[in-house]
Each structure stands twice: as structure tokens, then as C-alpha cells.
Scaffold this active site. Structure first.
Site, PDB file in Angstrom:
ATOM      1  N   LYS A  46      -0.467  61.791   9.989  1.00  0.00           N
ATOM      2  CA  LYS A  46       0.923  62.277  10.038  1.00  0.00           C
ATOM      3  C   LYS A  46       1.097  63.422   9.047  1.00  0.00           C
ATOM      4  O   LYS A  46       0.214  63.723   8.252  1.00  0.00           O
ATOM      5  CB  LYS A  46       1.923  61.170   9.666  1.00  0.00           C
ATOM      6  CG  LYS A  46       1.769  59.855  10.398  1.00  0.00           C
ATOM      7  CD  LYS A  46       2.181  59.915  11.838  1.00  0.00           C
ATOM      8  CE  LYS A  46       1.967  58.539  12.501  1.00  0.00           C
ATOM      9  NZ  LYS A  46       2.007  58.597  13.931  1.00  0.00           N
TER      10      LYS A  46
ATOM     11  N   SER B 163       0.549  61.555  18.285  1.00  0.00           N
ATOM     12  CA  SER B 163       1.706  61.813  17.431  1.00  0.00           C
ATOM     13  C   SER B 163       1.703  63.165  16.740  1.00  0.00           C
ATOM     14  O   SER B 163       2.722  63.595  16.224  1.00  0.00           O
ATOM     15  CB  SER B 163       1.833  60.717  16.373  1.00  0.00           C
ATOM     16  OG  SER B 163       0.725  60.750  15.503  1.00  0.00           O
TER      17      SER B 163
END
Length: 194
Positions: A83, A36
Site C-alpha cells: 500500500k 489494490s
């Protein structure tokens, strides 16, 4: 003989205590296991997670953080997620026209995934109907840099700062990518203090 053995045991115990204190309160290594954050962070790279600074300062927009995902999103091995902080408490995050807006201002995100150099970066889309979030105080809106390959706040909503383990600040392995992870600037937005 026993004096020498005692000194070795004492040294080992002290070393273990120092290691545990540092890993618990100061910094700990983290192996990137998700895709990600491509191309900012690639799978199997290692980063050092700063756990001390956030105790005295707030997370900033653009920080890369490691956190415990919401229970419905946890894996069997309890692997934390990694993230980027996009929205802060008190802000409104909106996703439209392939871009992210904070309180109505479109943000520039040069770190977004592009298949190859020179190609346009990936647009930001929303998997569900929701495309606007008001972030409560004490929470963060987190997204991966590879937006089409990221389970993030677009799916599970904002994350409480108490779920954040720390801020990734140094990529140290493999050695050819060694370096401090920069926090980008976001012109046109208010300072990043929640």
C-alpha cells in the site's frame, strides 16, 4: 580433487550466506499479488523492497510499502500487503467528499486509479461509519491506489511501523516497466517526517 570440491562447496556456502544476509537485512524481491495498487503496480509485477534505508530514516508520505497485515486480515499463505503511506504518526486523516484530508488540508493524489486515460480518478470512500483517524506515534495510515479494490487502513486502522517489511523502490519485472517508483510531493503539507 578434494581441494577443488572443497572450493566449490565453500563458494556455494558463502553465496548462500551473502544471499540470506542481503534478503534479510538489505533488500528482497516481492511479487505484487493484489489489485489494490493498480495502475501504479499491476498484479504479477515484481518490485525490490528496500529493508535497509528505513532502519536509518523514517517512512515518508507517498512511499509504497510492503507490510504484514493485521492478524484478522492475514491470508492462509501469509502474503504481505502492499500500500501507499498516506498518514503519519501525529496527523489526523479524514475522508470526505471523495477526497483525503491531512490535518484539514486536501491532498492531491494523481496516482489514483482511473479506468482509462483521460477519465477522472476514483474517489476515496469509507466502507464504515468512521471517516476520521488520529494516527498514533509510530504508526502509519496506508491505502491502496485503487481505492474501491483495497483492504487498507480505512478498514483495519493504522499499522505499526514494526509491521512494515520495507519500502518498494524499484519495479524490475516485466522488463518493459523497469524503473524506480517515485515518491510524490504533497504541496501544502508539512515535511513528511513523523
Amino acid at each position: 580433487m578434494f581441494g577443488c570440491l572443497f572450493e566449490i562447496v565453500e563458494t556455494l556456502v558463502l553465496t548462500l550466506i551473502i544471499f540470506l544476509v542481503i534478503q534479510t537485512f538489505v533488500a528482497q524481491p516481492y511479487k505484487v499479488q493484489q489489485q489494490s495498487m493498480e495502475h501504479t503496480l499491476e498484479p504479477d509485477q515484481y518490485v525490490l523492497v528496500d529493508k535497509l534505508t528505513p532502519r536509518f530514516d523514517t517512512y515518508k508520505r507517498g512511499d509504497i510499502v510492503v507490510f504484514s497485515p493485521p492478524p484478522d486480515w492475514s491470508r492462509e499463505d501469509d502474503t504481505p500487503f502492499i500500500k501507499r503511506v498516506i498518514g503519519l504518526g501525529g496527523e489526523t486523516v479524514e475522508i470526505r467528499d471523495g477526497a483525503v484530508f491531512i490535518d484539514g488540508t486536501k491532498i492531491d493524489e494523481p496516482y489514483l486509479f482511473a479506468a482509462t486515460d483521460g477519465e477522472p480518478t476514483q474517489p476515496t470512500t469509507v466502507p464504515d461509519d468512521e471517516h476520521r483517524w488520529v494516527i498514533p506515534a509510530g504508526e502509519l495510515f496506508l491505502m491502496g491506489d485503487h481505492r474501491s479494490n483495497s483492504s487498507d487502513s480505512r478498514m483495519f486502522g493504522p499499522v505499526e511501523t514494526g509491521q512494515v517489511i520495507g519500502r518498494a523502490w524499484l519495479r524490475y519485472w516485466p522488463i518493459n516497466v523497469f524503473g524506480i517508483l517515485p515518491t510524490p510531493n504533497y504541496p501544502g503539507l508539512a515535511p513528511t517526517t513523523p
